[in-house]
Design an enzyme around this catalytic site. Structure first.
Site, PDB file in Angstrom:
ATOM      1  CD  GLU A  62      10.438   1.079 -10.462  1.00 22.69           C
ATOM      2  OE1 GLU A  62      10.074   0.787  -8.660  1.00 22.69           O
ATOM      3  OE2 GLU A  62      11.610   1.162 -10.596  1.00 22.69           O
ATOM      4  CG  ASN A 103       7.950  -2.044  -2.996  1.00 18.60           C
ATOM      5  OD1 ASN A 103       6.896  -2.777  -2.340  1.00 18.60           O
ATOM      6  ND2 ASN A 103       9.234  -2.330  -2.777  1.00 18.60           N
ATOM      7  CG  ASP A 104       9.903   3.122  -6.244  1.00 16.33           C
ATOM      8  OD1 ASP A 104      10.442   4.088  -5.042  1.00 16.33           O
ATOM      9  OD2 ASP A 104      11.068   2.495  -6.442  1.00 16.33           O
ATOM     10  CG  HIS A 162      23.788  -9.462   7.835  1.00 16.32           C
ATOM     11  ND1 HIS A 162      24.854  -8.305   7.239  1.00 16.32           N
ATOM     12  CD2 HIS A 162      22.595  -9.372   6.621  1.00 16.32           C
ATOM     13  CE1 HIS A 162      25.398  -8.100   6.463  1.00 16.32           C
ATOM     14  NE2 HIS A 162      23.693  -9.020   5.997  1.00 16.32           N
ATOM     15  CB  CYS A 200       8.725  -7.374  -8.536  1.00 15.08           C
ATOM     16  SG  CYS A 200       8.698  -5.843  -9.702  1.00 15.08           S
TER      17      CYS A 200
HETATM   18  C1  PEP Z   1       8.725  -1.263  -6.412  1.00 15.91           C
HETATM   19  O1  PEP Z   1       8.994  -0.171  -6.072  1.00 15.91           O
HETATM   20  O2  PEP Z   1       8.191  -2.090  -6.119  1.00 15.91           O
HETATM   21  C2  PEP Z   1      10.042  -2.472  -6.078  1.00 15.91           C
HETATM   22  C3  PEP Z   1      10.016  -4.237  -6.761  1.00 15.91           C
HETATM   23  O3  PEP Z   1      11.446  -2.256  -6.320  1.00 15.91           O
HETATM   24  P1  PEP Z   1      12.679  -1.603  -5.330  1.00 15.91           P
HETATM   25  O4  PEP Z   1      11.403  -1.978  -4.153  1.00 15.91           O
HETATM   26  O5  PEP Z   1      13.481  -2.719  -5.127  1.00 15.91           O
HETATM   27  O6  PEP Z   1      12.402  -0.456  -5.159  1.00 15.91           O
HETATM   28 MG    MG Z   2      11.483   0.474  -7.378  1.00 10.83          MG
END
Ligand code: PEP
Ligand code: MG
Length: 584
Positions: free
Chosen positions: A437, A460-461, A195, A508
Site C-alpha cells: 500500500e 485505499n492507501d 452505526h 483487499c
Molecule cells: C487499504 O489501504 O487498501 C486497506 C485495505 O487498508 P485500510 O483501508 O484499512 O487502510
Molecule cells: Mg491501508
C-alpha cells in the site's frame, strides 16, 4: 405542492416509495422541565435519577436481547456499549454530582453531562469515534424518557407502511424497526460509518443519511421517493416521476434477483479461469455475514476494531478468542489477519499518541508495532495460538521497505519458536505476507517477492500515497481514483513480480470490489480478491460473464491510456458491451 429533490448519503441500497412518518422521540433539549431544585429536594432527585438509570439499564437489556435474535451478537454489542456508558465512572456519577453540587434537576444534570460527552466525541478526528456522540445522546434520551414517566413516541407504535424520517436514529431505535412497516428511512445526521448505516444494511432497509438542514423540507404524511443507492429523496413527486421510479424499482428488483444467483457460485470466467473471492471484516461476527454473502475466505480482518472497542490494550487471551472465533466460523477456509494498523485516521486513546502534522505519513501501523515490540509479540502470540483452529495467514500493514519486513518477520520467527518451545499447538505452515500500500514497496515488489509468502494490495492507501491525495479530504476527492493509469501499472508490476517467484497476490483495497475494475483484474491474473461482503455477488457476476482472453486485450488497451477518465469510459463501455450495466 411542487416536488423537491434533496440529497444525502445513500448507505443502504434500494428504491422505496411511500408516505412519510416523522419520528420525533423525546428530545432531551426540548423538554419543558424545571432546571434547578432546592437543597431539600436533592435526595429525592437523586433517587429519581437512580430509578431512571436502573430502568434504562433494564430496557437496554431487553433491546439487546431483541438485537441478538434479529442481528447477531456482534450488532448487539453496539447497544452493550450504551449500557457501558451508564456504568462508566465518569458518566453517571457526574450527573449525581450535578444534582448535589449545582442543585440541578435530574433532567438538567443528564443534559449537561450528555452534551459534554457528546461534544467531546464530536470533536474527535476519527470518524468512528465521532459517531459515538450519537450513542451518548441516545443514552441521554433514554434517561430523560424514564424521568418523564416513559412518555414519548415509540417506533413500535407504527402500524402501517411508512418511510421513517428522523433527526437521527439511534442503534436502539434501528433494531426496533419492523421491516413489515418501515419501507426505508432518512435522517438528518449520520455518515457511511455510523452505526445506523451499518445496522440498516444488516436489516436490508434502504436508507439515506446525512440530509442535513434539507430534511426540514419533509413533513409528516408527505409522499416520498427514497433511493438508497444514490442518496436521493424526492418529496411529493409528480405522477410521471412516481411512474419513473416505480419502473426503476422494478428493474432494480429484477437486477438484484438476477444477481442473487451468483452469491454461492465460484468466480469462474467463461473460459474456465477461477479466482478466489474473499471478504473484508472488522469484527469476528462479520465472518458469518461474509459466508452468507458467498465469501470463500477472509482476505482482510482489520484487527484495529478489536483494539478500538476497548479502554485498555486487549490481552493475549482476549485477542486469541477473537481470532479463534473467526477461524472457527470460517471452518478451514483461508483467513488473512492483519496485524494492528493504528494511526492515520484510527486512534487508540489509551496509547496517547501525540498529534501529528501528517498522521498518514507518520507513526502508524507496522512502524508503531515494531517500536512497541511487546504489542506486536502479544498479537503474534495470540494469532499463532489461534492458527491451530483453521487456515490462518498473517500480514503486516504499511510495509515501506525490506528492513521493516525483515524485522517483522524476525519477531514472527521468535514468537513461533517460543510457542513451539512452550509446547503450544500451532499451525507450522502459517503463511506470512505483506500489504502493498506504499509505492516504494510496489516498486520493489520483485525484491519482496523472493522473501514473502504473498502480497495483498491495499489500493485505499496505495492510491492516496501514489497520487498524493488524502483519502479523507473531500475537496480533492476528484483525484482519488484507483483507475488512475499509475495505479494500474503498479498493480500489474506487483502481480507479475509475485508470479515470477511462484507466489500469489491478493487485493483487499476498494479496487477489488469495484465491478468496473473486475475485467482489468481478471486480465492481470489477480489471484485473490477481498472486498466488502455486499460486493461479492456483483464481482462474481462480472467474472462469470467474461473471457480471460478478452480481458487481457482490454488491459493492453487500457495500459496505453494516459488519463483516468479515458480508462473509466473504456471500462464503462466494456460493461455495456457485456450487458453488465448494473444501475437500472
Ligand atoms: C487499504 O489501504 O487498501 C486497506 C485495505 O487498508 P485500510 O483501508 O484499512 O487502510
Ligand atoms: Mg491501508
Amino acid at each position: 405542492m411542487s416536488p423537491i429533490t434533496i440529497r444525502g448519503t445513500g448507505v443502504s441500497e434500494g428504491i422505496r416509495l411511500g408516505k412519510v412518518f416523522l419520528y420525533k422521540p423525546a428530545v432531551h433539549k426540548d423538554l419543558p422541565v424545571r432546571e434547578m431544585i432546592s437543597e431539600a429536594e436533592v435526595d429525592d432527585e437523586i433517587q429519581r435519577l437512580q430509578e431512571a438509570k436502573n430502568n434504562s439499564y433494564q430496557e437496554l437489556n431487553q433491546i439487546i436481547e431483541q438485537a441478538r435474535a434479529k442481528l447477531g451478537k456482534d450488532k448487539a454489542a453496539i447497544l452493550k456499549a450504551q449500557q457501558a456508558f451508564l456504568n462508566d465512572p465518569s458518566f453517571y456519577p457526574e450527573m449525581e454530582k450535578g444534582i448535589r453540587q449545582h442543585k440541578y434537576s435530574a433532567e438538567k444534570a443528564v443534559n449537561e453531562v450528555v452534551e459534554k460527552f457528546a461534544r467531546l466525541f464530536e470533536g474527535m478526528a476519527d470518524a468512528y469515534l465521532k459517531e459515538r456522540a450519537a450513542d451518548v445522546r441516545d443514552v441521554g434520551r433514554r434517561l430523560i424518557r424514564q424521568l418523564q414517566g416513559n412518555k414519548g413516541m415509540q417506533l413500535s407504535d407504527i402500524k402501517q407502511e411508512v418511510i421513517l424520517v428522523a433527526d437521527d436514529l439511534a442503534p436502539s431505535d434501528t433494531v426496533q424497526l419492523n421491516k413489515k412497516y418501515i419501507l426505508a428511512f432518512a435522517t438528518r445526521a449520520g455518515g457511511k460509518t455510523s452505526h445506523t448505516a451499518i445496522l440498516s444494511r444488516s436489516l436490508g432497509i434502504p436508507a439515506v443519511v446525512g440530509l442535513g438542514e434539507n430534511i426540514n423540507q419533509i413533513n409528516n404524511d408527505d409522499f416520498l421517493i427514497l433511493d438508497g443507492s444514490t442518496g436521493t429523496c424526492i418529496v411529493n413527486p409528480d405522477h410521471s416521476t412516481i411512474k419513473e421510479y416505480e419502473e426503476k424499482r422494478k428493474r432494480e428488483e429484477e437486477a438484484l434477483r438476477l444477481l442473487e444467483q451468483f452469491t454461492f457460485r465460484p468466480a469462474m470466467t467463461m473460459d474456465g479461469y477461477r479466482f478466489e473471492i474473499a471478504a473484508n471484516i472488522g469484527t469476528p461476527a462479520e465472518a458469518k455475514l461474509a459466508l452468507e454473502h458467498g465469501a470463500e475466505g477472509i482476505g482482510l480482518y482489520r484487527t484495529e476494531f478489536l483494539f478500538m472497542n476497548e479502554t485498555t490494550m486487549p490481552s493475549e487471551e482476549k485477542q486469541f478468542e477473537a481470532y479463534k472465533q473467526v477461524l472457527s466460523i470460517m471452518q478451514g477456509k483461508p483467513v488473512i489477519i492483519r496485524t494492528l494498523d493504528i494511526g492515520g485516521d484510527k486512534e487508540l486513546p489509551y496509547l496517547s499518541l501525540p498529534k501529528e502534522m501528517n498522521p498518514f505519513l507518520g507513526y502508524r501501523a507496522i512502524r508503531l508495532s515494531l517500536d512497541q515490540r511487546e504489542l506486536l509479540v502479544t498479537q503474534l502470540r495470540a494469532l499463532l495460538r489461534a492458527s491451530a483452529f483453521g487456515k490462518l495467514k498473517i500480514m503486516f500493514p504499511m510495509i515501506s521497505g525490506l528492513e521493516e519486513w525483515r524485522q517483522a518477520r524476525a519477531v514472527f520467527a521468535e514468537v513461533k519458536e517460543q510457542l513451539t518451545k512452550e509446547g503450544v499447538e500451532i499451525d507450522p505452515a502459517v503463511e506470512v505476507g505483506i500489504m502493498v500500500e506504499v509505492p516504494s514497496t510496489a516498486v520493489l515488489a520483485d525484491k519482496f517477492a523472493k522473501e514473502v509468502d504473498f502480497f495483498s494490495i491495499g489500493t485505499n492507501d496505495l492510491v492516496q500515497y501514489t497520487i498524493a491525495v488524502d483519502r479523507m479530504n473531500e475537496k480533492v476527492g476528484y483525484l482519488y481514483d484507483h483507475l488512475h493509469p499509475a495505479i494500474i501499472r503498479l498493480v500489474k508490476q506487483v502481480i507479475e513480480a509475485s508470479h515470477r517467484e511462484g507466489k500469489w497476490t491478493g487485493m483487499c483495497g476498494g479496487m477489488a470490489g469495484d465491478p468496473l475494475a473486475a475485467p482489468l483484474l481478471v486480465g492481470l491474473g489477480l489471484d485473490e480478491w477481498s472486498m466488502v461482503a455486499g460486493s461479492i455477488k456483483k464481482v462474481k457476476q462480472v467474472i462469470s460473464k467474461v473471457y480471460r482472453g478478452e480481458c487481457e486485450k482490454l488491459l493492453e488497451e487500457v495500459l496505453e491510456m494516459t488519463e483516468t477518465s479515458e480508462v473509466r469510459r473504456r471500462l464503462e463501455d466494456f460493461q455495456k458491451e457485456k450487458g453488465l450495466d448494473q444501475r437500472p
